[in-house]
Write a protein that holds these residues in place. Structure first.
Motif, PDB file in Angstrom:
ATOM      1  N   THR A 787      39.003 -28.359   5.501  1.00 43.40           N
ATOM      2  CA  THR A 787      37.814 -29.071   5.985  1.00 43.40           C
ATOM      3  C   THR A 787      36.754 -28.087   6.477  1.00 43.40           C
ATOM      4  O   THR A 787      35.554 -28.233   6.198  1.00 43.40           O
ATOM      5  CB  THR A 787      38.196 -30.041   7.109  1.00 43.40           C
ATOM      6  N   VAL A 790      35.253 -26.168   3.346  1.00 48.11           N
ATOM      7  CA  VAL A 790      34.377 -26.976   2.488  1.00 48.11           C
ATOM      8  C   VAL A 790      33.176 -27.503   3.282  1.00 48.11           C
ATOM      9  O   VAL A 790      32.081 -27.694   2.728  1.00 48.11           O
ATOM     10  CB  VAL A 790      35.174 -28.132   1.851  1.00 48.11           C
ATOM     11  N   GLY A 794      38.229 -34.410   3.832  1.00 49.10           N
ATOM     12  CA  GLY A 794      38.664 -34.901   2.538  1.00 49.10           C
ATOM     13  C   GLY A 794      38.856 -36.403   2.543  1.00 49.10           C
ATOM     14  O   GLY A 794      38.697 -37.077   3.569  1.00 49.10           O
ATOM     15  N   TRP A 803      39.270 -33.175  -1.767  1.00 48.40           N
ATOM     16  CA  TRP A 803      37.904 -32.721  -1.489  1.00 48.40           C
ATOM     17  C   TRP A 803      37.181 -32.561  -2.828  1.00 48.40           C
ATOM     18  O   TRP A 803      37.516 -31.661  -3.629  1.00 48.40           O
ATOM     19  CB  TRP A 803      37.905 -31.385  -0.750  1.00 48.40           C
TER      20      TRP A 803
END
Length: 809
Positions: A787, A790, A794, A803
């Motif tokens: 998390t 990115v 997700g 994701w």
């Protein structure tokens, strides 16, 4: 008192006859006249006419002759040429036996050519119409001749390879061998010609095919369509020739293999062998990828389904194309788990049967002794250890065949043919496993060197045909494997050598300890402390078997075979200690003999502890020799004492069935095709963490999805760094290392702007369409780390966190 004088006969001529009143008389006249005129060359002779129940005047043609050297043997009724020849040859006493048909289609003068061939060291010389130099003075009808050639071609391919003309009825044999071959024959028809040649072929007695003059005679009793009947007879004969003890032994080997794999065999798609670590996932993937390549006519030597985008050099990995390709239909129909399970079970049984055949043929003809020896060779502790995970070290049925073919070369009978066959066998073994072939070569070299020193007379006779045959084998093998090997060593994603650490050899204690899978004495903690992992328990023969082997060697030391097997066993055990070994219970370290080879090409990639696997067949043959010797003794005490010692040595290494457990279900995200929403053309799906040798469950997901997506990472051998050193798995990247560390530690490091930028570069390199996290240990920290990398959470779908990297931040 009358003294009986037994006449020494140099040449016996056997003529089978059935209602040959019209043709036999001129034939006898020609044969008798020729032999009488040439007694200085052929010596004392006799002619035996074997009458097959004739109903005309055939017998009278023989009984009315005044020459006692022309004899008659008769059958009560007509049963066929084979039965007549069996009677006739049994009645001979000549040092050489000529068999000729009653029509004398090949003139008796051609005997000179056959006799010359026998004088050159052959056990038989057969007249041939099909080799260069043969002359056919009068042909059969064209249709009959074509049908006959077609039938003969089938017989040559099925029954007697290498012989062009099996049916010309003009053959000269060494007398004793002829009487043995005909006595063991079973066919009553004219297929006996092929059956006898088969006997010579199996016995490795050299047969020369000699060109002769031949002329068709009217009145032949052989129809061109009879070739089909001969093939059927030979097939039935082959089936009857399988001895019940041999069939029983093969059935027991299969039962033993099924028992060993019973935990997985009956539901392979949902059962896993935990001692295989991640290797079961890897091997199922290899079978699936090969089947996919074959089905779609893609290159089976390379794929980018793993290790994307660089891909995997499959020839540089042990994909066993020699089995994974032919198993393609089974893999496509029932899945790679079933294909791998069937392959390993049948392959293990076939390996035991192959060792059994070799031992019966070369070492101990007593079937019980051969069974015990073959069982030890195939089911020894190191073999059982590899049975968890490595089909390339379980499916070894080609190795005994290679050993047998090399021994045939030493006999020097059919060097060219045996060299060709050896080359073809070696080529096939390369596609089953190169490391087992290298280990077999080391074992055969140890044996040959030891036996050659003990039997120098044998070595002097054998080295020339062996060297010539090996050269022929190399010449045959190389063109077949040249391109795959070129691809393996220089193709995409090739590497130099695989690093196994400074010393992957066995501890001396491992040779005498018991393996984890010992049914009675298994100790996982002890075994794993003396080995690399549960799949590499490469020794563990146990001290009782070591003591038994020592006793066998001491008791039977006078036998050259025992000396050579002892040297092979001891040499392989010493080499398996690695380049250096520590004396148990001390800090003293000595260099091992493997140090001389450890850094040489090919040898540098070998896990040296595996050299102890060479001991298994050598110990099995020692055991077979000893048990055969025991069963032949008349001393009851010696018999029962010896068999008790054998039992006490073997019982501790009897394996328990391999451990199996329920397999984790594949998330619906992969089984129902939901992944397709996230992966576009040319993109990959990135499991979190990336699959590697420590965790390769993602390979199972990929096969469950029918290899529909590509993924980075993986479990395979590939290159790393500018030196292209071989490593397990893909070349590491910053993001893959970070995710792996989180998986094992459960600790999420501080992830800032630099880490996120690096992750974007790695995602771009992988052409990532989505990241997927399935439930697993430390999945909470992994989800938190992804998390942060990115920049957004997700989505839970199909039993996984996803994701989507196509979404805007």
């Amino acid at each position: 008192m009358t003294e009986t004088v037994t006449r020494v006969v140099d040449l016996s001529v056997v003529i089978p006859a059935y209602n040959e009143e019209q043709r036999l008389g001129p034939t006898l006249d020609a044969v008798v006249a020729y032999l009488t005129d040439n007694e200085s060359r052929f010596g004392a002779w006799e002619v035996v006419v074997a009458d097959d129940g004739s109903t005309d005047g055939t017998r009278d043609l023989v009984t009315t002759r005044q020459d006692s050297r022309v004899q008659l043997v008769t059958a009560v009724r007509n049963r066929g040429k084979g039965h007549a020849l069996r009677l006739g040859v049994a009645a001979t006493s000549g040092r050489r036996v000529l068999v000729t048909d009653a029509d004398l289609a090949a003139p008796i003068e051609e005997l000179e050519q056959l006799d010359k061939a026998l004088g050159e060291g052959n056990a038989a010389a057969i007249g041939s119409r099909s080799v260069p130099g043969a002359t056919i003075e009068r042909h059969q009808h064209r249709v009959r001749e074509l049908l006959g050639r077609a039938g003969n071609l089938l017989i040559r391919g099925v029954a007697v390879p290498g012989i062009r003309d099996t049916q010309c009825g003009f053959k000269l044999f060494e007398g004793d061998r002829a009487r043995e071959a005909f006595a063991t024959s079973r066919l009553n028809g004219w297929g006996i010609d092929v059956e006898v040649l088969q006997h010579f072929h199996r016995s490795d007695w050299p047969v020369a095919e000699v060109p002769v003059r031949w002329s068709h005679r009217s009145g032949s009793k052989v129809g061109a369509l009879d070739y089909g009947r001969v093939l059927a007879e030979l097939a039935r004969l082959k089936a009857r020739s399988l001895r019940p003890p041999d069939l029983f032994a093969c059935a027991l080997f299969l039962l033993m293999a099924v028992t060993l794999y019973s935990g997985r065999l009956f539901d392979p798609a949902h059962r896993y062998l935990p001692d295989s670590l991640q290797d079961q996932n890897q091997w199922e993937w290899f079978f699936a990828a090969t089947a996919d390549s074959v089905a779609h006519l893609r290159n089976p030597l390379f794929t980018d389904l793993q290790g994307f985008p660089d891909g995997v050099n499959l020839m540089a990995n042990t994909v066993m194309l020699g089995l994974s390709v032919p198993f393609t239909p089974l893999t496509l129909a029932f899945g790679p788990a079933v294909a791998l399970s069937v392959c390993m079970t049948l392959g293990l049984a076939a390996t035991a049967a192959a060792w059994y055949r070799l031992i019966v043929k070369r070492v101990a003809r007593q079937r019980g002794a051969a069974f015990l020896g073959a069982a030890l060779a195939a089911f020894a502790p190191p073999m059982v250890s590899h049975a968890n995970a490595h089909p390339n070290f379980v499916v070894l049925f080609m190795i005994p065949l290679l050993v047998d073919r090399a021994l045939r070369l030493c006999a020097g009978a059919r060097v060219r043919r045996d060299g060709i066959v050896l080359g073809l066998m070696a080529a096939y073994q390369i596609f089953l496993g190169e490391e087992p072939l290298l280990l077999a070569a080391i074992g055969m070299t140890l044996f040959a060197a030891a036996y050659g020193l003990v039997r120098r007379d044998v070595a002097r006779r054998a080295w020339r045909p062996l060297a010539k045959g090996l050269l022929i084998g190399v010449a045959v093998c190389l063109p077949i494997v040249a391109y795959p090997l070129y691809w393996q060593f220089t193709g995409p994603q090739s590497y130099r050598s695989v690093l196994h650490g400074d010393n992957a050899g066995n501890s001396p204690l491992a040779l005498l300890a018991f393996s984890e899978r010992s049914l009675l004495f298994g100790d996982a903690a002890r075994a794993n402390s003396l080995s690399l992992n549960p799949t590499e328990q490469n020794a563990f023969y146990g001290w009782p078997l070591a003591l038994l082997a020592l006793g066998i060697v001491v008791r039977l030391w006078e036998r050259p075979l025992v000396k050579a097997l002892a040297v092979t066993t001891a040499g392989a055990a010493l080499l398996s200690l690695g380049p250096k070994f520590r004396v148990p219970l001390t800090d003293t370290v000595y260099p091992g003999p493997w140090a001389l080879l450890a850094h040489k090409p090919l040898f540098e990639s070998v896990i040296e502890g595996r050299l102890a696997m060479i001991c298994a067949p050598a110990l099995g043959m020692l055991l077979a020799v000893a048990v055969e010797r025991l069963t032949a003794t008349r001393r009851i005490g010696t018999l029962y004492g010896g068999l008790l010692a054998v039992c006490l040595a073997l019982l501790p290494i009897v394996p328990a069935p391999l451990k199996a457990e329920d397999r984790a279900p594949v998330p619906e995200f992969f089984t129902d095709g939901r992944w397709k929403q996230y992966v576009r053309e040319g993109e990959s799906l990135v499991p979190v963490p990336l699959p590697d040798p420590g965790g390769a469950e993602a390979l199972h997901w990929q096969t469950a999805a029918h290899l529909g997506f590509r993924m980075p990472g993986g479990y395979y051998n590939g290159p790393y760094g500018p030196d292209r050193t071989g490593i397990y798995g893909a070349a590491p990247r910053y993001t893959s290392d970070l995710l792996r560390d989180v998986r094992y530690s459960g600790v999420v490091p501080v992830i800032g702007r630099n880490w996120r930028a690096q992750a974007r570069r790695d995602f771009a390199f992988w052409h990532a369409g989505a990241l997927v996290l399935a439930p697993q240990p430390n999945d909470g920290p992994l989800r938190q780390a992804v998390t942060r990398l990115v920049g957004r959470p997700g989505r839970w779908t199909g039993g996984v966190w996803v994701w989507d990297l196509h979404e805007e931040h």
